[in-house]
Design a protein around this motif. Structure first.
Motif, PDB file in Angstrom:
ATOM      1  N   UNK A 108       0.829  -1.205   0.000  1.00 11.33           N
ATOM      2  CA  UNK A 108       0.000   0.000   0.000  1.00 11.33           C
ATOM      3  C   UNK A 108       0.867   1.260   0.000  1.00 11.33           C
ATOM      4  N   UNK A 109       1.901   1.281   0.835  1.00 12.70           N
ATOM      5  CA  UNK A 109       2.803   2.432   0.889  1.00 12.70           C
ATOM      6  C   UNK A 109       3.483   2.629  -0.470  1.00 12.70           C
ATOM      7  N   UNK A 110       3.971   1.540  -1.052  1.00 12.09           N
ATOM      8  CA  UNK A 110       4.656   1.615  -2.347  1.00 12.09           C
ATOM      9  C   UNK A 110       3.725   2.173  -3.425  1.00 12.09           C
ATOM     10  N   UNK A 111       2.506   1.673  -3.487  1.00 12.89           N
ATOM     11  CA  UNK A 111       1.564   2.110  -4.510  1.00 12.89           C
ATOM     12  C   UNK A 111       1.188   3.586  -4.340  1.00 12.89           C
ATOM     13  N   UNK A 112       0.963   4.001  -3.087  1.00 14.78           N
ATOM     14  CA  UNK A 112       0.580   5.390  -2.849  1.00 14.78           C
ATOM     15  C   UNK A 112       1.739   6.345  -3.123  1.00 14.78           C
ATOM     16  N   UNK A 121       9.845   4.598  -4.617  1.00 15.74           N
ATOM     17  CA  UNK A 121       8.753   4.155  -3.752  1.00 15.74           C
ATOM     18  C   UNK A 121       9.029   2.762  -3.192  1.00 15.74           C
ATOM     19  N   UNK A 122       9.584   1.886  -4.011  1.00 16.70           N
ATOM     20  CA  UNK A 122       9.923   0.531  -3.559  1.00 16.70           C
ATOM     21  C   UNK A 122      10.948   0.581  -2.428  1.00 16.70           C
ATOM     22  N   UNK A 123      11.977   1.416  -2.588  1.00 16.59           N
ATOM     23  CA  UNK A 123      13.015   1.541  -1.557  1.00 16.59           C
ATOM     24  C   UNK A 123      12.446   2.103  -0.257  1.00 16.59           C
ATOM     25  N   UNK A 124      11.632   3.149  -0.353  1.00 18.07           N
ATOM     26  CA  UNK A 124      11.054   3.752   0.850  1.00 18.07           C
ATOM     27  C   UNK A 124      10.117   2.772   1.540  1.00 18.07           C
ATOM     28  N   UNK A 125       9.300   2.053   0.765  1.00 19.99           N
ATOM     29  CA  UNK A 125       8.356   1.094   1.341  1.00 19.99           C
ATOM     30  C   UNK A 125       9.083  -0.058   2.037  1.00 19.99           C
ATOM     31  N   UNK A 126      10.192  -0.523   1.448  1.00 21.00           N
ATOM     32  CA  UNK A 126      10.921  -1.621   2.093  1.00 21.00           C
ATOM     33  C   UNK A 126      11.584  -1.157   3.386  1.00 21.00           C
ATOM     34  N   UNK A 127      12.043   0.095   3.428  1.00 25.48           N
ATOM     35  CA  UNK A 127      12.593   0.638   4.677  1.00 25.48           C
ATOM     36  C   UNK A 127      11.485   0.799   5.720  1.00 25.48           C
ATOM     37  N   UNK A 128      10.324   1.255   5.286  1.00 24.63           N
ATOM     38  CA  UNK A 128       9.209   1.456   6.210  1.00 24.63           C
ATOM     39  C   UNK A 128       8.736   0.137   6.798  1.00 24.63           C
TER      40      UNK A 128
END
Length: 138
Positions: free
Chosen positions: A41-45, A76-83
């Motif tokens: 969800x984070x990645x998509x948004x 977005x993929x990098x930020x979502x994986x860190x989150x």
């Protein structure tokens, strides 16, 4: 006149047995969402947000907007994986990435920022160029 006799039955529940409510047919079980679904969800948004920002940016700077649009899914993929690894980051991003509220805000403030840039920043830069870098102090 006689007083009626009332019989009370005291029932003790067994604390070792728990009553579990089964969901009704067609209802989903309530529970904690998986990290994978939150990450997705984070990645998509984030991807949608950055690509929309690139669309707005392309009105002024097509070159940089194109790069942002192309890199948005990777960022977005990098930020979502860190989150996904940080409870704090996950909570922050899921609370602040409400696109329904951020996108209209961006759309409403963009004309104001453009007007300020065109009216105040661009003329001052032109004056400094004409003065040879000796801009006014006002």
């Amino acid at each position: 006149m006689s007083i009626p006799q009332l019989d009370f039955e005291i029932r003790e529940s067994d604390p070792t047995t728990k009553t579990v409510r089964e969901p009704k047919p067609g209802q989903k079980k309530r529970g904690r969402r998986s990290n994978a679904s939150i990450e997705s969800e984070i990645r998509d948004e984030l991807t949608a947000f950055m690509q929309l920002a690139a669309l707005f940016w392309s009105a002024r700077d097509d070159y940089c907007a194109t790069v942002l649009n192309e890199q948005a899914p990777l960022i977005a993929e990098d930020i979502a994986s860190l989150a996904a690894k940080s409870e704090w980051a996950r909570k922050y991003l899921t609370k602040t990435l409400d696109m329904g509220k951020l996108i209209p805000l961006m759309m409403h403030t963009l004309p104001v920022l453009q007007a300020v840039r065109e009216h105040h920043i661009a003329p001052r830069a032109e004056e400094e160029a004409e003065d040879g870098g000796q801009g006014s102090l006002v």
